[in-house]
Design an enzyme around this catalytic site. Structure first.
Site, PDB file in Angstrom:
ATOM      1  N   ASP A 275      -9.138  -9.014   2.402  1.00  0.00           N
ATOM      2  CA  ASP A 275      -8.661  -9.871   1.566  1.00  0.00           C
ATOM      3  C   ASP A 275      -9.715 -10.413   0.497  1.00  0.00           C
ATOM      4  O   ASP A 275     -10.833 -10.512   0.950  1.00  0.00           O
ATOM      5  CB  ASP A 275      -7.893 -11.036   2.250  1.00  0.00           C
ATOM      6  CG  ASP A 275      -7.151 -11.786   1.459  1.00  0.00           C
ATOM      7  OD1 ASP A 275      -5.631 -11.665   1.788  1.00  0.00           O
ATOM      8  OD2 ASP A 275      -7.300 -12.426   0.260  1.00  0.00           O
TER       9      ASP A 275
ATOM     10  N   ASP B 254     -12.075  -7.559  -2.720  1.00  0.00           N
ATOM     11  CA  ASP B 254     -10.838  -7.217  -3.687  1.00  0.00           C
ATOM     12  C   ASP B 254     -10.456  -5.733  -3.779  1.00  0.00           C
ATOM     13  O   ASP B 254     -11.355  -4.625  -4.053  1.00  0.00           O
ATOM     14  CB  ASP B 254     -11.514  -7.431  -5.061  1.00  0.00           C
ATOM     15  CG  ASP B 254     -10.332  -7.501  -6.123  1.00  0.00           C
ATOM     16  OD1 ASP B 254      -9.585  -6.715  -6.012  1.00  0.00           O
ATOM     17  OD2 ASP B 254     -10.749  -8.237  -7.270  1.00  0.00           O
ATOM     18  N   VAL B 255      -9.338  -5.284  -3.434  1.00  0.00           N
ATOM     19  CA  VAL B 255      -8.874  -4.065  -3.249  1.00  0.00           C
ATOM     20  C   VAL B 255      -9.051  -3.122  -4.735  1.00  0.00           C
ATOM     21  O   VAL B 255      -9.039  -1.862  -4.433  1.00  0.00           O
ATOM     22  CB  VAL B 255      -7.613  -3.805  -2.848  1.00  0.00           C
ATOM     23  CG1 VAL B 255      -7.254  -4.147  -1.163  1.00  0.00           C
ATOM     24  CG2 VAL B 255      -6.591  -4.539  -3.448  1.00  0.00           C
TER      25      VAL B 255
ATOM     26  N   SER C  76       8.861  -3.221  -3.041  1.00  0.00           N
ATOM     27  CA  SER C  76       9.961  -4.607  -3.384  1.00  0.00           C
ATOM     28  C   SER C  76      11.239  -4.135  -3.945  1.00  0.00           C
ATOM     29  O   SER C  76      11.303  -3.226  -4.505  1.00  0.00           O
ATOM     30  CB  SER C  76       9.196  -5.494  -4.629  1.00  0.00           C
ATOM     31  OG  SER C  76      10.222  -6.690  -4.833  1.00  0.00           O
TER      32      SER C  76
ATOM     33  N   TYR D 204       5.938  -6.341 -12.927  1.00  0.00           N
ATOM     34  CA  TYR D 204       6.159  -6.107 -11.523  1.00  0.00           C
ATOM     35  C   TYR D 204       6.999  -5.002 -11.139  1.00  0.00           C
ATOM     36  O   TYR D 204       6.674  -4.315 -10.128  1.00  0.00           O
ATOM     37  CB  TYR D 204       6.229  -7.511 -10.732  1.00  0.00           C
ATOM     38  CG  TYR D 204       6.397  -7.555  -9.341  1.00  0.00           C
ATOM     39  CD1 TYR D 204       5.262  -7.434  -8.611  1.00  0.00           C
ATOM     40  CD2 TYR D 204       7.613  -7.851  -8.547  1.00  0.00           C
ATOM     41  CE1 TYR D 204       5.293  -7.577  -7.394  1.00  0.00           C
ATOM     42  CE2 TYR D 204       7.685  -7.693  -7.246  1.00  0.00           C
ATOM     43  CZ  TYR D 204       6.550  -7.940  -6.623  1.00  0.00           C
ATOM     44  OH  TYR D 204       6.508  -7.785  -5.209  1.00  0.00           O
TER      45      TYR D 204
ATOM     46  N   LYS E 206       6.109  -1.560  -8.611  1.00  0.00           N
ATOM     47  CA  LYS E 206       6.692  -1.554  -7.304  1.00  0.00           C
ATOM     48  C   LYS E 206       7.428  -0.293  -7.223  1.00  0.00           C
ATOM     49  O   LYS E 206       7.573   0.621  -6.194  1.00  0.00           O
ATOM     50  CB  LYS E 206       7.353  -2.593  -6.754  1.00  0.00           C
ATOM     51  CG  LYS E 206       6.891  -4.094  -6.617  1.00  0.00           C
ATOM     52  CD  LYS E 206       5.559  -3.555  -5.484  1.00  0.00           C
ATOM     53  CE  LYS E 206       4.861  -4.938  -5.002  1.00  0.00           C
ATOM     54  NZ  LYS E 206       3.785  -4.675  -4.091  1.00  0.00           N
TER      55      LYS E 206
HETATM   56  N1  LIG Z   1       7.122 -12.619  -0.726  1.00  0.00           N
HETATM   57  C1  LIG Z   1       8.038 -11.704  -1.243  1.00  0.00           C
HETATM   58  O1  LIG Z   1       9.086 -12.462  -1.536  1.00  0.00           O
HETATM   59  C2  LIG Z   1       7.833 -10.333  -1.659  1.00  0.00           C
HETATM   60  C3  LIG Z   1       8.763  -9.652  -1.881  1.00  0.00           C
HETATM   61  C4  LIG Z   1       8.832  -8.323  -2.368  1.00  0.00           C
HETATM   62  C5  LIG Z   1       7.426  -7.887  -1.977  1.00  0.00           C
HETATM   63  N2  LIG Z   1       6.518  -8.453  -1.772  1.00  0.00           N
HETATM   64  C6  LIG Z   1       5.190  -7.983  -1.626  1.00  0.00           C
HETATM   65  O2  LIG Z   1       4.496  -8.111  -0.494  1.00  0.00           O
HETATM   66  C7  LIG Z   1       3.195  -8.258  -0.712  1.00  0.00           C
HETATM   67  C8  LIG Z   1       2.501  -9.562   0.072  1.00  0.00           C
HETATM   68  O3  LIG Z   1       3.261 -10.737  -0.543  1.00  0.00           O
HETATM   69  P1  LIG Z   1       3.043 -12.073  -0.175  1.00  0.00           P
HETATM   70  O4  LIG Z   1       4.316 -12.824  -0.505  1.00  0.00           O
HETATM   71  O5  LIG Z   1       2.778 -12.492   1.325  1.00  0.00           O
HETATM   72  O6  LIG Z   1       1.861 -12.528  -1.133  1.00  0.00           O
HETATM   73  P2  LIG Z   1       0.974 -13.759  -0.904  1.00  0.00           P
HETATM   74  O7  LIG Z   1       0.438 -14.163  -2.472  1.00  0.00           O
HETATM   75  O8  LIG Z   1       1.503 -15.116  -0.383  1.00  0.00           O
HETATM   76  O9  LIG Z   1      -0.076 -13.375  -0.292  1.00  0.00           O
HETATM   77  C9  LIG Z   1      -0.991 -12.097  -0.756  1.00  0.00           C
HETATM   78  C10 LIG Z   1      -2.571 -11.997  -0.050  1.00  0.00           C
HETATM   79  O10 LIG Z   1      -2.924 -10.736  -0.705  1.00  0.00           O
HETATM   80  C11 LIG Z   1      -4.305 -11.105  -0.961  1.00  0.00           C
HETATM   81  N3  LIG Z   1      -4.694 -10.372  -2.199  1.00  0.00           N
HETATM   82  C12 LIG Z   1      -4.177 -10.261  -3.305  1.00  0.00           C
HETATM   83  N4  LIG Z   1      -4.783  -9.620  -4.394  1.00  0.00           N
HETATM   84  C13 LIG Z   1      -5.619  -9.141  -3.631  1.00  0.00           C
HETATM   85  C14 LIG Z   1      -6.580  -8.223  -3.979  1.00  0.00           C
HETATM   86  N5  LIG Z   1      -6.659  -7.739  -5.407  1.00  0.00           N
HETATM   87  N6  LIG Z   1      -7.427  -7.787  -3.029  1.00  0.00           N
HETATM   88  C15 LIG Z   1      -7.319  -8.100  -1.743  1.00  0.00           C
HETATM   89  N7  LIG Z   1      -6.648  -9.155  -1.236  1.00  0.00           N
HETATM   90  C16 LIG Z   1      -5.490  -9.320  -2.329  1.00  0.00           C
HETATM   91  C17 LIG Z   1      -4.203 -12.676  -1.332  1.00  0.00           C
HETATM   92  O11 LIG Z   1      -5.529 -13.320  -1.242  1.00  0.00           O
HETATM   93  C18 LIG Z   1      -3.449 -13.265  -0.245  1.00  0.00           C
HETATM   94  O12 LIG Z   1      -4.056 -13.444   1.022  1.00  0.00           O
HETATM   95  C19 LIG Z   1       2.587  -7.858  -1.891  1.00  0.00           C
HETATM   96  O13 LIG Z   1       2.600  -6.678  -2.291  1.00  0.00           O
HETATM   97  C20 LIG Z   1       4.042  -8.568  -2.543  1.00  0.00           C
HETATM   98  O14 LIG Z   1       4.538  -7.827  -3.978  1.00  0.00           O
HETATM   99  C21 LIG Z   1       6.430  -9.833  -1.598  1.00  0.00           C
END
Ligand SMILES: NC(=O)c1ccc[n+]([C@@H]2O[C@H](COP(=O)([O-])OP(=O)(O)OC[C@H]3O[C@@H](n4cnc5c(N)ncnc54)[C@H](O)[C@@H]3O)[C@@H](O)[C@H]2O)c1
Length: 252
Positions: free
Chosen positions: A44, A64-65, A141, A154, A158
């Site tokens: 992370d 950072d990925v 997503s 976005y 996805k």
């Molecule tokens: N929450 C939703 O409604 C939802 C719906 C569809 C898809 N998603 C997908 O699920 C995944 C997680 O979403 P979430 O809601 O848990 O997000 P969040 O923002 O609550 O948590 C994301 C985590 O990823 C880390 N992160 C972000 N960019 C990064 C990077 N470049 N390198 C390393 N770490 C990084 C952040 O620090 C954080 O800890 C994402 O890919 C998001 O697009 C989420």
């Protein structure tokens, strides 16, 4: 339950890497893998995720990925001197694009860089180290399927994840590596709460908005975590190149 089914959910001795596992969906996924016996590494970009990882019983790698060197170092760390068994490509960003007519190239580039290019690179680095076979789970997503006004960058990112999943599955399947994706609907995470802040301020009932699906329940990170462990497990041994939509039923 039949013991052979339970055995297929046993990840003892398996090395699992969850990107973006510091909170939200990624943290829930990491926890489930730990519970199933895996040796989990969370990568992370937030240093604060280190204590969250420790609380879950996972290792932490600041990464950072989108940074090639940091990403490779995280994958190597996750192999623990042996091989990688599971990669969950969860890290992603979802800032609102706003009207596409005013979206800058820089904004679109950043979205594709983190959500698509970094997932692609992570899969390449991980697959090269899955010497005993393995599984990759990519986070897509429902935005990939339904579009969505004001989130077009976005949605595009996805949709690319889904196409990449199908293509990588065909290339990596013969190497014993399965690649699948999950397309969540709205899940109640810190990231989503941040996004909905402006709506909250304008008096919209956020809880109602999050539970606006056919079963009427708010999507939780663990709903997605349970699918991730299924897809990575031997229970899904014949599932490759597919996307599981988990949205409570939104008609997509
Ligand atoms: N929450 C939703 O409604 C939802 C719906 C569809 C898809 N998603 C997908 O699920 C995944 C997680 O979403 P979430 O809601 O848990 O997000 P969040 O923002 O609550 O948590 C994301 C985590 O990823 C880390 N992160 C972000 N960019 C990064 C990077 N470049 N390198 C390393 N770490 C990084 C952040 O620090 C954080 O800890 C994402 O890919 C998001 O697009 C989420």
């Amino acid at each position: 339950m039949a013991s052979d089914l339970l055995a297929q959910l046993d990840f003892s001795g398996r090395n699992v890497l969850v990107t973006g596992g510091g909170k939200g969906i990624g943290a829930a996924i990491a926890l489930r893998f730990v519970e199933l016996g895996a040796q989990v590494t969370i990568a992370d970009r937030e240093a604060s995720a280190e204590s969250a990882a420790s609380d879950l019983g996972a290792s932490f790698h600041l990464c950072d990925v989108a940074d090639a060197a940091q990403l490779e170092a995280a994958v190597v760390a996750a192999t623990r001197g042996a091989q990688l068994d599971v990669l969950v490509n969860n890290a992603g960003i979802f800032p609102t694009t706003g009207p596409m007519l005013s979206a800058s190239d820089e904004f679109v580039h950043q979205m594709l860089e983190v959500n698509v290019r970094a997932q692609f690179s992570a899969s390449r680095e991980a697959a090269a180290r899955m010497t005993n076979g393995g599984a990759i789970v990519n986070m897509a997503s429902i935005a990939a399927l339904g579009g969505g006004a004001n989130i077009s960058a976005y949605s595009a990112s996805k949709a690319a994840v889904i196409a990449m999943t199908r293509a990588h599955a065909l290339e990596l399947g013969p190497l014993g590596i399965r690649v699948n994706a999950i397309a969540p609907g709205i899940i109640d995470t810190p990231g989503v709460q941040d996004q909905l802040e402006p709506l909250k301020a304008s008096g919209v009932d956020i809880d109602k908005r999050i539970a606006a699906n056919a079963v009427g329940i708010a999507g939780q990170p663990d709903h997605i975590a349970r699918i991730a462990v299924f897809l990575a497990s031997d229970l899904a041994a014949f599932v490759n190149g597919h996307v599981i939509v988990a949205d409570g039923g939104t008609g997509l």
